[in-house]
Write a protein that holds these residues in place. Structure first.
Motif, PDB file in Angstrom:
ATOM      1  N   TYR A 148     -16.100  -3.094  73.122  1.00 56.02           N
ATOM      2  CA  TYR A 148     -15.048  -3.299  72.122  1.00 56.02           C
ATOM      3  C   TYR A 148     -15.581  -3.199  70.695  1.00 56.02           C
ATOM      4  CZ  TYR A 148     -12.091  -4.670  76.001  1.00 56.02           C
ATOM      5  OH  TYR A 148     -11.388  -4.662  77.170  1.00 56.02           O
ATOM      6  N   ALA A 149     -16.462  -4.159  70.314  1.00 52.97           N
ATOM      7  CA  ALA A 149     -16.888  -4.216  68.916  1.00 52.97           C
ATOM      8  C   ALA A 149     -17.586  -2.927  68.485  1.00 52.97           C
ATOM      9  CB  ALA A 149     -17.803  -5.420  68.703  1.00 52.97           C
TER      10      ALA A 149
ATOM     11  N   LEU B  71      -7.771   6.223  64.650  1.00 51.48           N
ATOM     12  CA  LEU B  71      -7.598   5.046  63.814  1.00 51.48           C
ATOM     13  C   LEU B  71      -6.178   4.974  63.262  1.00 51.48           C
ATOM     14  CD1 LEU B  71      -9.850   3.073  63.384  1.00 51.48           C
ATOM     15  CD2 LEU B  71     -10.143   3.978  61.086  1.00 51.48           C
ATOM     16  N   PHE B  72      -5.652   6.142  62.894  1.00 47.32           N
ATOM     17  CA  PHE B  72      -4.287   6.167  62.378  1.00 47.32           C
ATOM     18  C   PHE B  72      -3.309   5.673  63.435  1.00 47.32           C
ATOM     19  CE2 PHE B  72      -0.176   8.197  61.787  1.00 47.32           C
ATOM     20  CZ  PHE B  72       0.131   7.778  60.503  1.00 47.32           C
ATOM     21  N   LEU B  73      -3.486   6.149  64.689  1.00 47.55           N
ATOM     22  CA  LEU B  73      -2.584   5.708  65.760  1.00 47.55           C
ATOM     23  C   LEU B  73      -2.689   4.202  65.968  1.00 47.55           C
ATOM     24  CD1 LEU B  73      -0.526   6.503  67.905  1.00 47.55           C
ATOM     25  CD2 LEU B  73      -2.401   6.848  69.498  1.00 47.55           C
ATOM     26  N   LEU B  74      -3.932   3.693  65.885  1.00 48.23           N
ATOM     27  CA  LEU B  74      -4.120   2.245  66.036  1.00 48.23           C
ATOM     28  C   LEU B  74      -3.349   1.491  64.955  1.00 48.23           C
ATOM     29  CD1 LEU B  74      -5.702  -0.135  67.413  1.00 48.23           C
ATOM     30  CD2 LEU B  74      -7.320   0.092  65.549  1.00 48.23           C
ATOM     31  N   VAL B  75      -3.454   1.991  63.716  1.00 46.16           N
ATOM     32  CA  VAL B  75      -2.761   1.320  62.605  1.00 46.16           C
ATOM     33  C   VAL B  75      -1.254   1.369  62.816  1.00 46.16           C
ATOM     34  CG1 VAL B  75      -2.271   1.467  60.124  1.00 46.16           C
ATOM     35  CG2 VAL B  75      -4.624   1.662  60.953  1.00 46.16           C
ATOM     36  N   VAL B  76      -0.751   2.515  63.287  1.00 47.78           N
ATOM     37  CA  VAL B  76       0.690   2.636  63.544  1.00 47.78           C
ATOM     38  C   VAL B  76       1.119   1.619  64.602  1.00 47.78           C
ATOM     39  CG1 VAL B  76       2.479   4.115  64.532  1.00 47.78           C
ATOM     40  CG2 VAL B  76       0.884   5.033  62.862  1.00 47.78           C
ATOM     41  N   ILE B  77       0.358   1.563  65.697  1.00 48.37           N
ATOM     42  CA  ILE B  77       0.728   0.658  66.785  1.00 48.37           C
ATOM     43  C   ILE B  77       0.658  -0.793  66.320  1.00 48.37           C
ATOM     44  CG2 ILE B  77       0.011  -0.211  69.046  1.00 48.37           C
ATOM     45  CD1 ILE B  77      -0.788   2.607  69.793  1.00 48.37           C
ATOM     46  N   LEU B  78      -0.420  -1.133  65.607  1.00 44.33           N
ATOM     47  CA  LEU B  78      -0.560  -2.517  65.146  1.00 44.33           C
ATOM     48  C   LEU B  78       0.528  -2.878  64.145  1.00 44.33           C
ATOM     49  CD1 LEU B  78      -4.404  -3.164  64.811  1.00 44.33           C
ATOM     50  CD2 LEU B  78      -2.847  -3.796  66.652  1.00 44.33           C
ATOM     51  N   SER B  79       0.864  -1.950  63.228  1.00 45.49           N
ATOM     52  CA  SER B  79       1.907  -2.306  62.251  1.00 45.49           C
ATOM     53  C   SER B  79       3.245  -2.470  62.942  1.00 45.49           C
ATOM     54  CB  SER B  79       2.067  -1.271  61.124  1.00 45.49           C
ATOM     55  OG  SER B  79       0.986  -0.431  61.045  1.00 45.49           O
TER      56      SER B  79
ATOM     57  N   LEU C 129     -10.264 -14.131  70.247  1.00 45.37           N
ATOM     58  CA  LEU C 129     -10.884 -12.813  70.110  1.00 45.37           C
ATOM     59  C   LEU C 129     -10.635 -11.998  71.386  1.00 45.37           C
ATOM     60  CD1 LEU C 129     -12.662 -11.439  67.964  1.00 45.37           C
ATOM     61  CD2 LEU C 129     -14.635 -12.094  69.322  1.00 45.37           C
ATOM     62  N   MET C 130     -10.818 -12.662  72.518  1.00 49.49           N
ATOM     63  CA  MET C 130     -10.623 -11.972  73.787  1.00 49.49           C
ATOM     64  C   MET C 130      -9.163 -11.535  73.956  1.00 49.49           C
ATOM     65  SD  MET C 130     -10.602 -13.242  77.628  1.00 49.49           S
ATOM     66  CE  MET C 130      -9.083 -13.986  77.184  1.00 49.49           C
ATOM     67  N   LEU C 131      -8.243 -12.467  73.641  1.00 47.56           N
ATOM     68  CA  LEU C 131      -6.821 -12.134  73.759  1.00 47.56           C
ATOM     69  C   LEU C 131      -6.445 -10.961  72.859  1.00 47.56           C
ATOM     70  CD1 LEU C 131      -4.883 -15.512  73.928  1.00 47.56           C
ATOM     71  CD2 LEU C 131      -5.517 -13.951  75.764  1.00 47.56           C
ATOM     72  N   SER C 132      -7.013 -10.963  71.642  1.00 48.05           N
ATOM     73  CA  SER C 132      -6.625  -9.895  70.721  1.00 48.05           C
ATOM     74  C   SER C 132      -7.122  -8.539  71.214  1.00 48.05           C
ATOM     75  CB  SER C 132      -7.122 -10.184  69.312  1.00 48.05           C
ATOM     76  OG  SER C 132      -8.508 -10.376  69.332  1.00 48.05           O
TER      77      SER C 132
ATOM     78  N   ALA D 216     -15.714  -2.789  84.294  1.00 45.22           N
ATOM     79  CA  ALA D 216     -15.143  -3.809  85.179  1.00 45.22           C
ATOM     80  C   ALA D 216     -16.097  -4.980  85.370  1.00 45.22           C
ATOM     81  CB  ALA D 216     -14.789  -3.188  86.531  1.00 45.22           C
ATOM     82  N   TYR D 217     -17.404  -4.719  85.280  1.00 47.42           N
ATOM     83  CA  TYR D 217     -18.391  -5.767  85.538  1.00 47.42           C
ATOM     84  C   TYR D 217     -18.537  -6.731  84.361  1.00 47.42           C
ATOM     85  CZ  TYR D 217     -19.466  -3.518  89.877  1.00 47.42           C
ATOM     86  OH  TYR D 217     -19.354  -3.013  91.151  1.00 47.42           O
ATOM     87  N   PHE D 218     -17.850  -6.450  83.272  1.00 49.37           N
ATOM     88  CA  PHE D 218     -17.925  -7.328  82.103  1.00 49.37           C
ATOM     89  C   PHE D 218     -16.583  -8.006  81.823  1.00 49.37           C
ATOM     90  CE2 PHE D 218     -21.305  -4.282  81.839  1.00 49.37           C
ATOM     91  CZ  PHE D 218     -22.392  -5.061  81.498  1.00 49.37           C
ATOM     92  N   GLY D 219     -15.680  -7.905  82.768  1.00 46.75           N
ATOM     93  CA  GLY D 219     -14.409  -8.624  82.665  1.00 46.75           C
ATOM     94  C   GLY D 219     -13.399  -7.943  81.771  1.00 46.75           C
ATOM     95  N   SER D 220     -12.174  -7.757  82.286  1.00 49.80           N
ATOM     96  CA  SER D 220     -11.131  -7.213  81.428  1.00 49.80           C
ATOM     97  C   SER D 220     -10.334  -8.386  80.850  1.00 49.80           C
ATOM     98  CB  SER D 220     -10.234  -6.270  82.229  1.00 49.80           C
ATOM     99  OG  SER D 220      -8.957  -6.825  82.367  1.00 49.80           O
ATOM    100  N   PRO D 221     -10.009  -8.337  79.555  1.00 48.79           N
ATOM    101  CA  PRO D 221      -9.347  -9.470  78.887  1.00 48.79           C
ATOM    102  C   PRO D 221      -8.089  -9.917  79.607  1.00 48.79           C
ATOM    103  CG  PRO D 221      -9.871  -7.754  77.306  1.00 48.79           C
ATOM    104  CD  PRO D 221     -10.229  -7.213  78.649  1.00 48.79           C
ATOM    105  N   PHE D 222      -7.318  -8.955  80.088  1.00 50.39           N
ATOM    106  CA  PHE D 222      -6.071  -9.262  80.760  1.00 50.39           C
ATOM    107  C   PHE D 222      -6.308 -10.140  81.986  1.00 50.39           C
ATOM    108  CE2 PHE D 222      -3.125  -7.809  84.104  1.00 50.39           C
ATOM    109  CZ  PHE D 222      -1.958  -8.266  83.562  1.00 50.39           C
TER     110      PHE D 222
END
Lengths: 300, 296
Positions: A34-35, A275-283, B130-133, B166-172
């Protein structure tokens, strides 16, 4: 951070350590899956990068190109928005109507629930292939049925004006998924409210508008957000059925992103698109959440 | 014939109105059934047409008017489809991906949820939010960096990119499981602790056995999502032989001249595992969706 830790008793520290240990897979996953990718996408969007050479920093150029001289950006945004506008409200309303039907207390209703939910569980690819054949202009079922009434059916996916509505109809076919969630919401409405209303002489119509609908708004709200995010991400149908055509009529945003990134290897520009699509979805989501205070009813 | 209601005895009136109510209910039911059956037919038409087509002779495909139910069903079409397309291969690939993802989810999700549901530690709420978001972040945003990462690691065209997350967990799933674990009384943990069980003993001997409904939801959803996944496999896989069934089907279209009778058979076969899982697990599936819908 350390001062918080010092305040804990030994037992609390032991607990905290176990807690962190239990969470460690997720924390690793959060960083890697994610990050890192999210931050990297933001960084790449300011670069020109075709994978062959290292990325070159070009500042806002990708965004300038996107907003000022990219006809594909405009047409893909238009196609996606149009799809959302057609499919989202239809699905929400039809889903609710279907759920009200499925909520009627008559024997055998479970079998109908099973049937209506099937389209929602099968894969986008299988659904797409099925519908190519189903909407075939010459031998498909729909045009055959229309011909019985002397109507010449359209070319559906192969018609400039019908292609996008056809994809929307296909997505509306999966309305059972929404209906099942509404159904759970409906079954959560306490029966005594209806009994009280009936004693007061409220008609079925007013029971729906005064009890069912208000108490269902949290479910509606949830469903609206899920479907909204989902609709913006439409991709498989464009890939399998129309390849974005005819004449870019179904060139959805995510399909454009996919082609830029993984066919043309324009990783920098594709990152800006993502990124644009993400911004659209989030807004859009934030907008819905903001307005929700006005129309979502919470008992507490 | 008109009957003056005043002439009827009270009990007769009651009986009559009861009979009328029953008759009205019966008519009402009949109307509802008619509507539902008509709707169900409309909804099932694409699937019916697929099944019907899969049993036709090639020359019957273009026949006019079309035959709704083939008078001479060609069951051999299925054997031909399996022989012509690497259908079995693709389904096995999908089955492998499904199994690997289910194992991953079952190993990671309960442990992570246990941490959220049972322990207190600094920043727990921040981490939970953070996870939920992350549930709200659309997957496409991560594809380019992950693709480049896998490319550098030499993992493109292997199954790792489709299995590892999958081995690191899905937030849902973590959210679902955490909510479920919170409903299990803590007294059970305490009793086990007095008997000398450690935190992991409590998880595996007390909590996980009680989480079976939530675990079923995790397994069923992992099955459906992995089997149906399309975008990630087309990006991370290249070798035709390694395709899962979703990608394989989409590529039949481009590679073979389309013989729709075989092709519809292949499509039908590809959704059978989904339908089987769905029929057996629909209670859990619907329950899981409902739980999220109401709490979310």
């Amino acid at each position: 951070m350390l001062s918080t830790w010092r305040k804990l008793t030994p037992q609390e520290r032991r607990d905290a350590k176990t807690g962190y240990l239990a969470l460690s897979p997720w924390m690793v996953g959060f960083v890697v899956f994610y990050a890192f990718p999210i931050i990297a996408t933001i960084y790449f969007s300011f670069n020109e990068w075709t994978l062959a050479e290292p990325p070159t920093w070009i500042g806002l150029d990708n965004y300038v190109r996107m907003f000022t001289r990219d006809p594909l950006f405009v047409s893909s945004l238009r196609a996606t928005t149009l799809f959302v506008i057609i499919s989202l409200p239809t699905k929400l309303v039809l889903g609710l109507m279907l759920a009200l039907l499925l909520n009627l207390k008559i024997p055998g209703m479970n079998a109908f629930r099973t049937i209506f939910f099937i389209p929602a569980v099968i894969s986008g690819v299988a659904v797409s292939l099925m519908w190519i054949w189903f909407l075939n202009p010459d031998t498909g079922v729909v045009n055959t049925l229309l011909s019985y009434f002397g109507i010449r059916g359209p070319l559906w996916f192969w018609d400039l004006h019908w292609a996008l509505p056809s994809v929307a109809i296909m997505s509306i076919w999966k309305v059972g998924g929404a209906a099942i969630i509404y159904l759970a919401g409906l079954q959560n409405i306490p029966a005594h409210l209806y009994e009280a209303a009936e004693i007061d002489g409220a008609s079925k119509w007013s029971r729906f508008w005064r009890i069912t609908l208000p108490l269902l708004t949290p479910t509606l709200f949830f469903q609206l957000i899920i479907e909204l995010i989902d609709a913006f991400k439409i991709f498989t149908e464009a890939y399998v059925i129309t390849h974005g055509g005819p004449l870019k009529a179904t060139y959805f945003f995510l399909y454009y992103f996919y082609e830029e990134a993984f066919r043309n290897a324009n990783m920098g520009y594709a990152s800006a698109l993502a990124l644009f699509l993400l911004v659209v979805i989030l807004s859009a989501t934030v907008f819905v959440v903001r307005t929700s205070k006005g129309w979502v009813y919470y008992e507490n | 014939m008109r009957i003056d209601p005043a002439r009827l005895s009270a009990s007769e009136q009651l009986r009559r109105s009861a009979r009328q109510r029953r008759a009205r209910k019966l008519v009402g039911h009949a109307i509802i059934y008619a509507v539902m059956i008509a709707l169900a037919c409309v909804f099932m038409l694409p699937i019916f047409w697929m099944a019907s087509t899969s049993l036709k002779l090639p020359r019957e495909l273009m026949a006019w008017p079309p035959e709704w139910i083939p008078s001479n069903p060609q069951w051999g079409n299925y054997a031909e489809a399996f022989g012509k397309y690497p259908l079995a291969r693709y389904m096995l690939n999908s089955a492998f991906l499904v199994a690997a993802n289910i194992v991953g989810a079952l190993l990671s999700v309960p442990v992570i949820a246990y941490g959220f549901a049972r322990f207190n530690f600094p920043f727990k709420n921040v981490l939970f939010i953070l996870m939920l978001s992350m549930m709200m972040v659309p997957g496409h945003i991560k594809l380019i960096p992950l693709y480049v990462l896998y490319l550098r690691l030499g993992l493109i065209d292997t199954y790792w990119p489709l299995i590892l997350p999958a081995y690191f967990g899905s937030p849902f799933f973590i959210f679902l499981m955490t909510q479920f674990m919170r409903t299990i009384p803590r007294e059970l943990d305490d009793a086990a602790r007095i008997d000398g069980a450690g935190p992991w003993g409590i998880l595996y001997r007390i909590i996980i056995p009680l989480c079976r409904p939530a675990l079923t939801v995790v397994v069923v959803f992992t099955f459906l999502w992995t089997w149906n996944d399309f975008l990630e496999p087309i990006i991370f896989l290249r070798d035709y032989d390694s395709f899962p069934i979703s990608v394989g089907l989409a590529f039949f279209q481009g590679r073979y001249s389309i013989e729709w009778h075989l092709f519809m058979g292949a499509t039908l076969v590809s959704i059978i595992p989904i339908l089987v899982v769905y029929f057996f697990a629909q209670r859990h599936l619907i329950g899981g969706l409902a739980a999220i819908g109401i709490k979310g």
